[in-house]
Scaffold this active site. Structure first.
Site, PDB file in Angstrom:
ATOM      1  N   LYS A 161       0.879  -1.174   0.000  1.00  0.00           N
ATOM      2  CA  LYS A 161       0.000   0.000   0.000  1.00  0.00           C
ATOM      3  C   LYS A 161       0.908   1.214   0.000  1.00  0.00           C
ATOM      4  CE  LYS A 161      -3.293   2.591   2.845  1.00  0.00           C
ATOM      5  NZ  LYS A 161      -4.211   2.574   3.999  1.00  0.00           N
ATOM      6  N   ASP A 163       1.297   5.233  -0.072  1.00  0.00           N
ATOM      7  CA  ASP A 163       0.580   6.462   0.257  1.00  0.00           C
ATOM      8  C   ASP A 163       1.156   7.677  -0.477  1.00  0.00           C
ATOM      9  OD1 ASP A 163      -1.406   7.893   1.646  1.00  0.00           O
ATOM     10  OD2 ASP A 163      -1.031   6.795   3.511  1.00  0.00           O
ATOM     11  N   ARG A 219      -6.723   4.178  -5.089  1.00  0.00           N
ATOM     12  CA  ARG A 219      -7.749   4.907  -4.340  1.00  0.00           C
ATOM     13  C   ARG A 219      -8.297   6.024  -5.216  1.00  0.00           C
ATOM     14  NH1 ARG A 219      -7.035   5.411   1.085  1.00  0.00           N
ATOM     15  NH2 ARG A 219      -8.317   7.267   0.802  1.00  0.00           N
ATOM     16  N   ASP A 223      -9.854   9.818   2.252  1.00  0.00           N
ATOM     17  CA  ASP A 223     -10.074   8.722   3.201  1.00  0.00           C
ATOM     18  C   ASP A 223     -11.528   8.617   3.659  1.00  0.00           C
ATOM     19  OD1 ASP A 223      -7.374   8.341   3.072  1.00  0.00           O
ATOM     20  OD2 ASP A 223      -6.980   8.792   5.186  1.00  0.00           O
TER      21      ASP A 223
END
Ligand SMILES: *[C@@H]1O[C@H](CO)[C@@H](O)[C@H](O)[C@H]1NC(C)=O
Ligand SMILES: *[C@@H]1O[C@H](CO)[C@@H](O)[C@H](O)[C@H]1NC(C)=O
Ligand SMILES: *[C@@H]1O[C@H](CO)[C@@H](O)[C@H](O)[C@H]1NC(C)=O
Ligand SMILES: *[C@@H]1O[C@H](CO)[C@@H](O)[C@H](O)[C@H]1NC(C)=O
Ligand SMILES: *[C@@H]1O[C@H](CO)[C@@H](O)[C@H](O)[C@H]1NC(C)=O
Ligand SMILES: *[C@@H]1O[C@H](CO)[C@@H](O)[C@H](O)[C@H]1NC(C)=O
Ligand SMILES: *[C@@H]1O[C@H](CO)[C@@H](O)[C@H](O)[C@H]1NC(C)=O
Ligand SMILES: *[C@@H]1O[C@H](CO)[C@@H](O)[C@H](O)[C@H]1NC(C)=O
Ligand SMILES: *[C@@H]1O[C@H](CO)[C@@H](O)[C@H](O)[C@H]1NC(C)=O
Ligand SMILES: *[C@@H]1O[C@H](CO)[C@@H](O)[C@H](O)[C@H]1NC(C)=O
Length: 506
Positions: A161, A163, A219, A223
């Site tokens: 993952k 970021d 994504r 969030d």
């Protein structure tokens, strides 16, 4: 333009031809034309990530105890097999520039964690940021991509993952973001180890428009937080396209509605990631969590449990464990759902109040549809065959597609939800045995380790099809009473018998 018409052609082909047939080769689902840049993750990844429930409070025993519970509760065999360690695991870099794990949190070292997980039939996910720091201000991987990828590969990491914090301003155009994320993509490839590459840049610079050639998921929003539809100024965008400030504290309905415009950018091997699931964290009602889980599944989002598995309630385990819904997520068509209509009718406390119909074509020619009631009162909602097949009807010369003249059986995909008693027995270890529940005729649980979802769908496994609740005749309508903040989720199958056409005549 070319891309738009290609996407249209692809979704049309999917709708009319039921997609190129997937097949199984040596236990692996092969989907012709799959776009996976590294050949893996042809259906969305499933697993658990510690962030939503634990943030920085991570350690070896949390990961291993969670993995054990996931095996015991049957979650691994439903497909949830990645254990993803999120931020805050390192203490810095050593003299030769390699990341060092926090020895208090991970006293046995990361390789031990990876080996133990592998021994349990699980896979190990790692976290970093395409910046100089992670979001928690631990060392990031910008400038250290190959070193970090090599280290993770040496530990046996299966998933990254990645970021977007502290990116040194290397964002603001799709090209800047692409180039920065591509360095890690190449680095992972050079390790020679197959590693699922999950971009977490919050939809910044429209990753759904460029990330499918370098990653396995991206994504598409700021969030998530544990709210059904409460607007929050820290999540200012209501559309994903060109969202300059993705922010955070985005509700379930906010993220869902951002998928509507970009659904054609979900494809086999490269999925729009709607963020980790909140089911179990306490901020939503049971029916709201059912909407959340159902719509993440419908849209082929990665399904990462984001809660404390060790304190999961029976009701929440039953939501995560619905094989008929997971089978939509893992359908070989690997496509997202289309929002066919949305109306604002009946405001609730937060000024929302929408109802909507979402539909999705599936690989075997079935269609799934969701009637969502995010308004404040229960109401009768209607799905017409015309709306379900709108794309076919409006293609080319606006001809009535043959499927509108067919009859369909309607299955409720929540009809066989595991009872709280059954789920409670799994949690406290008093279930007769999962083996008894995994018999081919079980209606509430499914062993995807033994038989893939693709094979189970072909074999008409009951657990993947829900319960029959109605029929739709030619040009028909299906109506159901849908409660406040809930949904009806259905799969329709063409009825066999008189008048049924062969698929290749469509
Ligand atoms: C089939 O899969 C097994 C287990 O992954 C592997 O050992 C074997 O080499 C594969 N066979 C072929 C022909 O790919
Ligand atoms: C590991 O983390 C969990 C969750 O934050 C915590 O409850 C537990 O006490 C920690 N264990 C150790 C050994 O630090
Ligand atoms: C730095 O970490 C790497 C990877 O764990 C290790 O191989 C190396 O020996 C370490 N170097 C020093 C100087 O500790
Ligand atoms: C690396 O990339 C090549 C070319 O796209 C691909 O064929 C190969 O499978 C990749 N290898 C790994 C380990 O991801
Ligand atoms: C929404 O419904 C609840 C009861 O379910 C009621 O208390 C509330 O006043 C309603 N809100 C609006 C805006 O109608
Ligand atoms: C669904 O159809 C019924 C019967 O025609 C109608 O009463 C109802 O208002 C419709 N629901 C909506 C949300 O339009
Ligand atoms: C286990 O859960 C079931 C279902 O909730 C309950 O009936 C039973 O009493 C529980 N047993 C124990 C030992 O906790
Ligand atoms: C499955 O079928 C067997 C044999 O007919 C029966 O004993 C069992 O109870 C069934 N299980 C379920 C979950 O329906
Ligand atoms: C699921 O199937 C696999 C492979 O057949 C088996 O090893 C595993 O024990 C089964 N899981 C359960 C919970 O029955
Ligand atoms: C599964 O069900 C469909 C629809 O009823 C039917 O056409 C098909 O033959 C069935 N397949 C098997 C393997 O039973």
């Amino acid at each position: 333009m070319a891309r738009t018409s290609l996407a249209k052609a692809v979704s049309l082909a999917a709708c009319l031809a039921g997609q190129a047939a997937a097949y199984i080769s040596n236990g692996t689902v092969i989907i012709p034309g799959a776009s996976s840049y590294n050949g893996i993750n042809l259906t969305p990844q499933m697993g658990w990530d510690n962030w939503n429930a634990f943030q920085c409070n991570v350690n070896e025993s949390l990961l291993l105890n969670t993995a054990k519970a996931m095996v015991d509760y049957g979650l691994r065999d439903l497909g949830y097999n990645y254990i993803v360690l999120d931020d805050c695991w390192s203490i810095g870099r050593n003299e030769t520039g390699y990341l060092v794990e926090n020895p208090e949190k991970f006293p046995s070292g990361m390789k031990h964690v990876a080996d133990t997980l592998h021994g349990m039939g699980m896979k190990f996910g790692m976290y970093s940021s395409a910046g100089i720091f992670t979001c928690g201000r631990f060392p990031g991987s910008l400038g250290y991509e190959q070193k970090d990828a090599d280290l993770w590969a040496s530990w046996g990491v299966d998933y990254l993952k990645y970021d977007n914090c502290y990116n040194q301003g290397q964002s603001g155009t799709p090209k800047l973001s692409f180039d920065r994320y591509n360095v890690m993509s190449q680095a992972l490839n050079h390790t020679g180890r197959k590693i699922v590459y999950s971009l977490c840049n919050w939809g910044n610079d429209d990753p759904f428009d460029w990330a499918y050639t370098i990653s396995n998921s991206y994504r598409m929003s700021g969030d998530i937080y544990d709210s059904f539809n409460r607007p929050d100024s820290r999540c200012p965008c209501t559309e994903s396209i060109g969202c300059a400030w993705p922010g955070f504290h985005c509700s379930v309905m906010n993220i869902l509605n951002k998928m509507a415009a970009i659904q054609s950018r979900s494809q086999s091997g490269a999925f729009n990631d709607m963020d980790m699931l909140e089911v179990g964290n306490g901020g939503q009602s049971d029916s709201e969590y059912v909407v959340h889980f159902s719509m993440w599944a419908m849209n082929a989002s990665p399904l990462l449990m984001g809660t404390n598995v060790l304190t999961l309630s029976p009701a929440n385990l039953a939501i995560y464990s619905n094989p008929a819904v997971i089978a939509l997520n893992q359908d070989p068509s690997a496509g997202a759902a289309v929002r066919k209509w949305q109306y604002f009718l009946d405001p609730d406390q937060t000024g929302q109040g929408e109802i909507a119909l979402w539909t999705r074509g599936l690989a075997n020619g079935d269609q799934a549809f969701a009637l969502i009631n995010a308004a404040n009162t229960s109401m009768t909602m209607n799905a017409t065959l015309y709306d379900i097949f709108l794309d076919a009807a409006t293609a080319g010369a606006y001809q009535t597609p043959a499927v509108l003249g067919e009859s369909w059986d309607v299955y409720d995909l929540w009809g066989n939800r595991m009872s709280n008693t059954e789920a409670g027995m799994l949690i406290n270890g008093t279930a007769p045995t999962l083996d008894a529940m995994s018999m081919s005729n079980s209606t509430s649980w499914y062993n995807a380790t033994a038989t893939s979802y693709a094979d189970g769908l072909k074999a008409n496994a009951t657990a993947l099809y829900g319960t029959k609740v109605g029929e739709m005749g030619p040009m028909g309508t299906f109506s159901a009473t849908i409660g406040r903040h809930s949904l009806g989720l259905y799969r329709i199958r063409q009825r066999s018998g008189a008048g049924m056409r062969k698929r290749d005549e469509l």
